[in-house]
Every structure is written in C-alpha cells, then in structure tokens.
Scaffold this active site. Sequence first.
Site, PDB file in Angstrom:
ATOM      1  CG  HIS A  28      -0.355  -0.155   2.534  1.00 39.75           C
ATOM      2  ND1 HIS A  28       0.438   0.823   3.089  1.00 39.75           N
ATOM      3  CD2 HIS A  28      -0.391  -1.177   3.444  1.00 39.75           C
ATOM      4  CE1 HIS A  28       0.852   0.425   4.289  1.00 39.75           C
ATOM      5  NE2 HIS A  28       0.380  -0.787   4.525  1.00 39.75           N
ATOM      6  CG  HIS A  31       4.163  -1.566   2.279  1.00 32.01           C
ATOM      7  ND1 HIS A  31       2.895  -2.059   2.083  1.00 32.01           N
ATOM      8  CD2 HIS A  31       4.533  -1.980   3.515  1.00 32.01           C
ATOM      9  CE1 HIS A  31       2.525  -2.760   3.144  1.00 32.01           C
ATOM     10  NE2 HIS A  31       3.506  -2.724   4.034  1.00 32.01           N
ATOM     11  CB  CYS A 136       1.513  -8.575  18.506  1.00 33.97           C
ATOM     12  SG  CYS A 136       0.676  -7.915  17.041  1.00 33.97           S
ATOM     13  CE  LYS A 310       2.737   1.372  10.402  1.00 34.40           C
ATOM     14  NZ  LYS A 310       3.155   0.032  10.744  1.00 34.40           N
ATOM     15  CE  LYS A 313      -4.378  -8.187   4.880  1.00 37.78           C
ATOM     16  NZ  LYS A 313      -3.980  -9.574   4.946  1.00 37.78           N
TER      17      LYS A 313
HETATM   18  N1  MSP Z   1       9.133  -7.389   7.568  1.00 40.21           N
HETATM   19  C1  MSP Z   1       9.339  -6.328   8.488  1.00 40.21           C
HETATM   20  C2  MSP Z   1      10.622  -5.589   8.213  1.00 40.21           C
HETATM   21  C3  MSP Z   1      11.857  -6.414   8.235  1.00 40.21           C
HETATM   22  S1  MSP Z   1      13.276  -5.517   7.783  1.00 40.21           S
HETATM   23  C4  MSP Z   1      14.544  -6.474   8.212  1.00 40.21           C
HETATM   24  C5  MSP Z   1       8.169  -5.363   8.398  1.00 40.21           C
HETATM   25  N2  MSP Z   1       7.483  -5.389   7.263  1.00 40.21           N
HETATM   26  S2  MSP Z   1       6.183  -4.490   6.921  1.00 40.21           S
HETATM   27  O1  MSP Z   1       5.623  -5.029   5.706  1.00 40.21           O
HETATM   28  O2  MSP Z   1       5.339  -4.394   8.043  1.00 40.21           O
HETATM   29  O3  MSP Z   1       6.738  -3.090   6.490  1.00 40.21           O
HETATM   30  C6  MSP Z   1       7.240  -2.223   7.407  1.00 40.21           C
HETATM   31  C7  MSP Z   1       7.688  -0.926   6.759  1.00 40.21           C
HETATM   32  O4  MSP Z   1       6.737  -0.432   5.800  1.00 40.21           O
HETATM   33  C8  MSP Z   1       7.754   0.183   7.786  1.00 40.21           C
HETATM   34  O5  MSP Z   1       8.914   0.170   8.539  1.00 40.21           O
HETATM   35  C9  MSP Z   1       7.675   1.386   6.909  1.00 40.21           C
HETATM   36  O6  MSP Z   1       8.923   1.597   6.335  1.00 40.21           O
HETATM   37  C10 MSP Z   1       6.667   0.969   5.856  1.00 40.21           C
HETATM   38  N3  MSP Z   1       5.302   1.338   6.231  1.00 40.21           N
HETATM   39  C11 MSP Z   1       4.233   0.507   6.378  1.00 40.21           C
HETATM   40  N4  MSP Z   1       3.141   1.248   6.698  1.00 40.21           N
HETATM   41  C12 MSP Z   1       3.479   2.544   6.774  1.00 40.21           C
HETATM   42  C13 MSP Z   1       2.802   3.736   7.064  1.00 40.21           C
HETATM   43  N5  MSP Z   1       1.522   3.757   7.328  1.00 40.21           N
HETATM   44  N6  MSP Z   1       3.508   4.877   7.087  1.00 40.21           N
HETATM   45  C14 MSP Z   1       4.853   4.890   6.821  1.00 40.21           C
HETATM   46  N7  MSP Z   1       5.516   3.795   6.545  1.00 40.21           N
HETATM   47  C15 MSP Z   1       4.863   2.614   6.482  1.00 40.21           C
HETATM   48  O7  MSP Z   1       7.952  -4.645   9.344  1.00 40.21           O
END
Ligand code: MSP
Length: 509
Positions: A28, A31, A136, A310, A313
């Site tokens: 989304h 990311h 979690c 934030k 999903k």
């Molecule tokens: N898989 C782990 C990361 C492992 S790295 C060794 C993870 N994945 S995640 O799919 O949840 O993605 C996390 C990252 O996506 C966040 O740290 C951020 O960079 C980005 N974001 C996801 N949602 C976001 C927002 N709503 N706002 C800003 N960044 C966002 O955690």
Amino acid sequence: MTNTVRQGIEECYMYVTTPIYYPNDKPHLGHAYTTILADVISRWFSLLGYNVYFLTGTDEHGLKLQREADKRGVSTKEFVDQMAGVFKEYWKVLGIGYSRFIRTTEQEHEEVVKYAVSRLWDRGYIYPGKYKGWYCTACEKFYGEGEYIIENNTPVCPTHRRYLEYIEEDTYFLRLSLFKDQVIKLLREGSIVYPKHFSDEVLSKIESEGLQDLSIARPKSRVSWGIELPFDSRYVIYVWIDALLNYLTGLGYPKDMNRVERYWKNSVQLIGKDILWFHTAIWFALLAMLDLPPPNKLLVHSYLTVKGQKMGKSLGNVVSIDDMIKRYGNPEVVRFIIARIANYDKDVEVSWDVYDSIYTGDLLNNYGNLVRRATTLTIKTLNGRATRDLDGEFANTIDELKERSINLYNSFEISGAIKHALDILHETNAYINRREPWRTSRPNQTIYTVLEAIRIASLLFYPIMPVTVGGILNSIGLDRVGQGLEQFRLGYVDEYSVRESPIPFKKLQ
Ligand code: MSP
C-alpha cells in the site's frame, strides 16, 4: 559528501536498503513511501556518480505469512511466490530501480542465516531457556509488561489494536544483554540514527529497561514456516533475526567479504519508525556479534496516517497505490507527491486535497507552465536556438537555491531539496515577467539563462521523475543526463536547440 564526490567518484560506493516487506497482501502507500524515498536517494547519489547498490525485497517467513496462506487455502510457498511477484510488479510500475530484490526464502539467504546463527552459537552468544509472554502475530513480536494496552482485561497490541496471544515455550536466547554498553555507546556517540531524537528514544528505553536477551527460536509445532535452527532441528529461527540478516545476504556475505565491506562502510538504511527497536538495539548488537560495524546511516521516517492512525492492513485503512496512479495518470507524479510530503519527524496525514494542490501548483502551474512558456519563447523569438550567454546576476540567485537543494539532498532531506528546486522555477517565472524577452530585439541572454535554470531544476527533479524529466530535457535538445556535479554548473550547456513545446502534465479531471 559533496567533496568526496569531487575527489574521485570511482571510489564512492553506497548501499541503500529498504525494510523487506511482509508480502501478506499487496503493497500500500505506506510501503511505497519508504521504497520511493530509498529509490530517490539511490538515484540521487547515482546521479552524482556514486556506485550505488540498492536492495529491497520481501520478508517471507513466520506465523503471519503461514496464517495468511492457510486462510486463503494455498500452500505458504505458493502464496509467497505469488505475492513476491505482486510486489515486483508494483515496484516496476513505480519505477523503483532496485539492484536486487531479495526474498528470505531464497536458498542463498537461508544458508547465510544458518551460517550466521551457527557462528553465534559457536561463540557462545546463544543459550537454551524458557519463554513466557504476550505475542502479537502482526508485529511478530513479544510484548513485555507496560508495553501493551489492556482492553476487557486482556492485553492488546498498541500498534494493531488486537488481542495478544499468551505463549509459554522452550526456546533459545541471544545474549543481547552482553552488548548493552556497546549499543548505548553507538547510539550516544555516533550520528548513525537520523533524526537524532529517534536514537534518544531507544537510549532511554535501554536505560530504563535494560537490553534483555532475545528469544530467537520458535518450536516447529507452533511455527513451521521458517529457517531451521542449525543446531536443533525442532526449532525454526525467529523471523526478525532471519529478516535482519537479509541486508548482509544482499551484499554477498560471507562469501565476498571485500564487497560487503566496500558497500557496508557507506550504508544508508531506510525504515519506518515502527521498526526502530529492531534496527538499532537488536541489529547493532547482532552486527557486533558478527564483528561488523553498525550501518553508516539509519534514516527513520514517521507514518502516513489516515485520521491520525498509522495506515496499515490490520487497521483496514490503506490507501491504494493504484488509486493514486489512476488519479494522476502518471506513476512518476505519485513519486513526486510522496517525496514532496516526506517527513522524518512528523506523521503525515493522507489528503487528496494536498496531493491535488501539489500536482496543480508545483507540477502543472509551476514546472509544466514554465517549460512550455520558455520553449514557446525560444521557438518564436530565436527560431529554437539559444547560445551560451549567462545573465550573471540572475544566475547567482539560481546558484544559491541550487546549492541549498544539493546540500539537502546530500543530507537525505528530500522534501526540503524539492522545495528549493521549486523556488528556482518560481524565480525563473518572475524573471521572465521582469525581463519581457518578447519585447527586446536581443532576447538570447534572458532565454539562455531561463533554459539553464530549467535544466538545473530538472536535474534536481531527475531522481524523482526520471522519465518525465528525461522527456522535458529532450525537448530542449539535451538527450542524456550525465553523472557527477559538473553538469550542475550554470553555463554548462553551449547551446540549446528547442524542438517542441511539450505538455508534461495535464489538467486534473
Ligand atoms: N518485515 C518487516 C521488516 C523487516 S526488515 C529487516 C516489516 N514489514 S512491513 O511489511 O510491516 O513493512 C514495514 C515498513 O513499511 C515500515 O517500517 C515502513 O517503512 C513501511 N510502512 C508501512 N506502513 C506505513 C505507514 N503507514 N507509514 C509509513 N511507513 C509505512 O515490518
């Protein structure tokens, strides 16, 4: 940094990484936010002549993926294969020019993780024990007392607002506590974490709670989807240890240590603030256990929020990348808007009104109109040709804004860098109004200077909208963007040959 570039670009290596995303659904806008910023940074330093290696990918193990695949009635392997493809598709559309897309289910990565964990075991950093706590699955993380919220007498995840699961099991621990002082020193004395207040946040957490040993094994009876613990086949390795090590696999660890060293020295890691703890306390300690230094820079940005929450999903409030591309008709506009609103310190609320006004104000009225105005003028008054004759006084104004923009880019402040590039365009529009080149019989100097200003602003936009900017530069007779700082000099181009008056941005429907 600018000086290093001047000294000899063949020496400059840079490693840029994003977090690897859980592919439990399509990406989304949240990311895309991190990924676009990382791509812009990587394209900026490539433009300066750095040899940049840009890594992104997917984090494919753990309970979250296992459960999502079960829910959809497919095997986990099939599911992650399909979803990794979906991520690649999105990044292709958004023009993400990664050097490698890493997947944690790749054999190479599994071998690296087993190698690293065996090394930690051999060195006595891992020991068996028992774990009890609240977990979690969405975070893939245990929450200690005081870290969770209580609702209906039950612990709830503060990020995902859902009930935690109580888990009690045999496991293995990683001796993080041994590295407490070292991590504190890195956070306190180094300038690794940017903005700095994020390292202060971690410091105060370590100072008040200590650095506890971390449970790094999961019994296969509970989590089967993971990399087997090399010294006890009843367990798989905790997904976060597996995931963090991707940054080393990406460089060829441990087979090609020369390459690892070359790039790691100048590593720039981008993350959202949700995963700060993992990328500081745990990551710095893990690297130290493997005799490696911490990353050079850890850039931490805040959230994209919807009604203050934030985007994610779990909360069901995601803004789709497709909707945004559809609205502006050009994926590079999405890159521009995201880069323009990017903020390390503060959360940014998603707002179509703001996005529309960026599109109309900055791209359509400012950039697009200036390009059209200048090209039309060149064609009408100079038959399309303007030769070198710089208006020194106005060039100084542009030079100053350009320097500011470059400095901000070099310190990773993308949105600030864009603002100064936009100021160049504003100034140039005003300059045309003042000089009224259509009234004079010798408009060459004004027009050449205007085209130079447009070229400089375009170079500054190039990492954000490479195709669109490439097209604009093309229309004024420049078919190639070079590498290095020299091209940012005003007066660099001998002659402009304007062929057409392009309309790079169309009015919103
Ligand atoms: N898989 C782990 C990361 C492992 S790295 C060794 C993870 N994945 S995640 O799919 O949840 O993605 C996390 C990252 O996506 C966040 O740290 C951020 O960079 C980005 N974001 C996801 N949602 C976001 C927002 N709503 N706002 C800003 N960044 C966002 O955690």
